[in-house]
Design an enzyme around this catalytic site. Structure first.
Site, PDB file in Angstrom:
ATOM      1  N   HIS A   1       0.903  -1.142  -0.120  1.00 11.84           N
ATOM      2  CA  HIS A   1       0.005  -0.138  -0.076  1.00 11.84           C
ATOM      3  C   HIS A   1       0.735   1.371   0.127  1.00 11.84           C
ATOM      4  O   HIS A   1       0.486   2.314   0.591  1.00 11.84           O
ATOM      5  CB  HIS A   1      -1.063  -0.002   1.041  1.00 11.84           C
ATOM      6  CG  HIS A   1      -2.001  -0.721   1.216  1.00 11.84           C
ATOM      7  ND1 HIS A   1      -3.226  -0.529   0.260  1.00 11.84           N
ATOM      8  CD2 HIS A   1      -2.342  -2.139   1.515  1.00 11.84           C
ATOM      9  CE1 HIS A   1      -4.032  -1.617   0.245  1.00 11.84           C
ATOM     10  NE2 HIS A   1      -3.775  -2.409   1.251  1.00 11.84           N
TER      11      HIS A   1
ATOM     12  N   ASP B   1       1.866  -4.102  -9.675  1.00 12.00           N
ATOM     13  CA  ASP B   1       1.648  -5.525 -10.345  1.00 12.00           C
ATOM     14  C   ASP B   1       1.834  -5.592 -11.881  1.00 12.00           C
ATOM     15  O   ASP B   1       2.369  -6.636 -11.896  1.00 12.00           O
ATOM     16  CB  ASP B   1       0.156  -5.585 -10.067  1.00 12.00           C
ATOM     17  CG  ASP B   1      -0.419  -5.459  -8.592  1.00 12.00           C
ATOM     18  OD1 ASP B   1       0.336  -5.628  -7.774  1.00 12.00           O
ATOM     19  OD2 ASP B   1      -1.634  -5.351  -8.340  1.00 12.00           O
TER      20      ASP B   1
HETATM   21  C1  GLA Z   1      -2.820  -4.303  -5.125  1.00 13.23           C
HETATM   22  C2  GLA Z   1      -2.881  -2.907  -6.150  1.00 13.23           C
HETATM   23  C3  GLA Z   1      -1.293  -2.539  -6.038  1.00 13.23           C
HETATM   24  C4  GLA Z   1      -0.834  -2.298  -4.591  1.00 13.23           C
HETATM   25  C5  GLA Z   1      -1.299  -3.427  -3.698  1.00 13.23           C
HETATM   26  C6  GLA Z   1      -1.105  -3.128  -2.151  1.00 13.23           C
HETATM   27  O1  GLA Z   1      -2.441  -5.203  -5.687  1.00 13.23           O
HETATM   28  O2  GLA Z   1      -3.155  -3.370  -7.614  1.00 13.23           O
HETATM   29  O3  GLA Z   1      -1.143  -1.612  -6.936  1.00 13.23           O
HETATM   30  O4  GLA Z   1      -1.455  -1.153  -4.166  1.00 13.23           O
HETATM   31  O5  GLA Z   1      -2.573  -3.910  -3.865  1.00 13.23           O
HETATM   32  O6  GLA Z   1       0.321  -2.940  -1.978  1.00 13.23           O
END
Ligand code: GLA
Length: 400
Positions: free
Chosen positions: A33, A171
């Site tokens: 986060h 991601d």
């Molecule tokens: C999800 C979001 C990412 C990131 C995570 C928490 O996977 O797609 O961008 O913010 O949550 O770290």
């Protein structure tokens, strides 16, 4: 290409597929986060991946089915304005990629496809971003167009907002740009990946709480709300420190001007309750990522583990995205010999990641099986919920 994937394609379209696109899921090792705060994160790509067997079409239609019969096939036309399916429909991830590729490059040639995924869904392992990246590569492949992984990751991070979750870019970055055998420090704006080799006697165990956290459900609201809270907290601290609002737009901008302790002290004077907690998580988690990279490069297993434990405590207490099931898994893993364990991904369900020495991996897996999956009657499909992560390479597309 896996036989069942090719077989399903032949059955469905009466010919063989000509290409295979693949994109891995990911496990975030630390830095949760904070990507949307502009701070570096430290994920690793998984051996679990989304695969798309496809054959370019002459027109701009996308026809896609999956090897999993519970997902209905989808069928749409590529353009720079694509009407979404109903909220929660998996086809929206394909539409997100298609609209993004059409807008950025004018690509409008479609394909016939069959999709297979070995990434558990709604588990915090980025099955959705893997699907988006693989779909974008299939679109690029259909037009014989090559795209740089970093450019693709940036574009798809923006394109995936189509599904309504205001995600950061972690991601898509690791799925598109990972290096085999390595985790990566991911920096944002501009996006960069710095591979860090994972010591070969370290084991990262991934365990699913069996509680799903859907990007299109309650988890999305919780996520967007927290992102909003971190933004509000930042604005107040910037005002308190009398910094130029137009220049300090992210936590990274803030930490380029004041130290972490000074930022926390200012926050203590102008924030309270949830906003103070969210702010504290972002600042302390950012500091843990820097130390974690040093720990991995120095092969300090215990050092890395302690930072993971600190991350989990902060996510549970300050960010409030853990749930009792995740806390239970973390406790079992540590008790069985993991040097550190934490929830991974957005939380509110999904998985934990635990770090242990190779010699302790069997004990950690056994304890999780006996104390978590056994009592829940989930031993039969154990492979779907519990596995040792292998640092995989980023996405690719090849012709058959
Ligand atoms: C999800 C979001 C990412 C990131 C995570 C928490 O996977 O797609 O961008 O913010 O949550 O770290």
């Amino acid at each position: 290409m896996p036989e069942d994937l090719e077989g399903t394609f032949r059955e469905r379209y009466g010919v063989a597929p000509t290409h295979l696109a693949r994109a891995p899921g990911r496990v975030n090792l630390i830095g949760e986060h904070i990507d949307y705060a502009g701070l570096p994160v430290f994920p690793m790509a998984l051996q679990r991946e989304v695969r798309i067997a496809f054959r370019p079409r002459e027109d701009s239609l996308v026809l896609a089915a999956t090897t999993e019969p519970s997902y209905a096939p989808c069928n749409f036309e590529i353009s720079s304005e694509i009407e979404p399916y109903e909220d929660g429909d998996w086809g929206n991830y394909l539409k997100a990629a298609a609209q993004g590729m059409a807008r950025a490059y004018g690509l409008e040639r479609g394909f016939d496809a069959v999709i297979q995924s070995t990434v558990p869904v709604a588990a915090g392992l980025s099955s959705s971003s893997a699907l988006v990246i693989a779909s974008a590569l299939a679109l690029a492949g259909s037009s014989e167009f090559e795209v740089d992984p970093i450019e693709l990751a940036e574009l798809m991070a923006e394109s995936e907002q189509y599904v309504g979750m205001r995600g950061g870019g972690m991601d898509q970055a690791i799925s598109a740009g990972a290096t085999r055998g390595c985790a990566a420090r991911v920096d944002f704006a501009p996006l960069r990946l710095e591979p860090v080799p994972v010591p070969d006697d370290w084991r990262f165990v991934v365990a699913h709480s069996l509680v799903q956290a859907h990007k299109s459900g309650g988890a999305r609201e919780g996520y967007n709300r927290r992102r909003g809270e971190t933004e509000e907290a930042l604005e107040r601290v910037v005002a308190k420190l009398q910094l130029p609002v137009s220049e300090v737009r992210s936590y990274r901008d803030l930490l380029e001007r004041v130290s972490g302790p000074k930022a926390l002290a200012a926050a203590g004077e102008c924030l309270e309750g949830d906003l103070l907690k969210r702010f504290r998580h972002v600042i302390t988690e950012g500091a843990r990522v820097i130390r974690a990279e040093i720990a991995m490069r120095g092969r300090s297993l215990t050092g890395f583990g302690i930072l993971m434990n600190g991350s989990h405590a902060s996510l549970a207490e300050d960010y409030e995205v853990s749930i009792p099931e995740l806390d239970a898994l973390v406790g079992i893993a540590r008790e069985a010999g993991a040097v550190g364990a934490r929830l991974t991904g957005a939380g509110m369900g999904g998985c934990i990641v635990a770090l242990c020495a190779e010699s302790k991996a069997a004990a950690v897996l056994e304890a999780l099986t006996a104390l978590y999956y056994g009592p829940r009657g989930r031993i039969d499909d154990l492979d779907d919920h519990l596995f040792v992560a292998e640092p995989a390479a980023g996405a690719s597309v090849e012709t058959m």
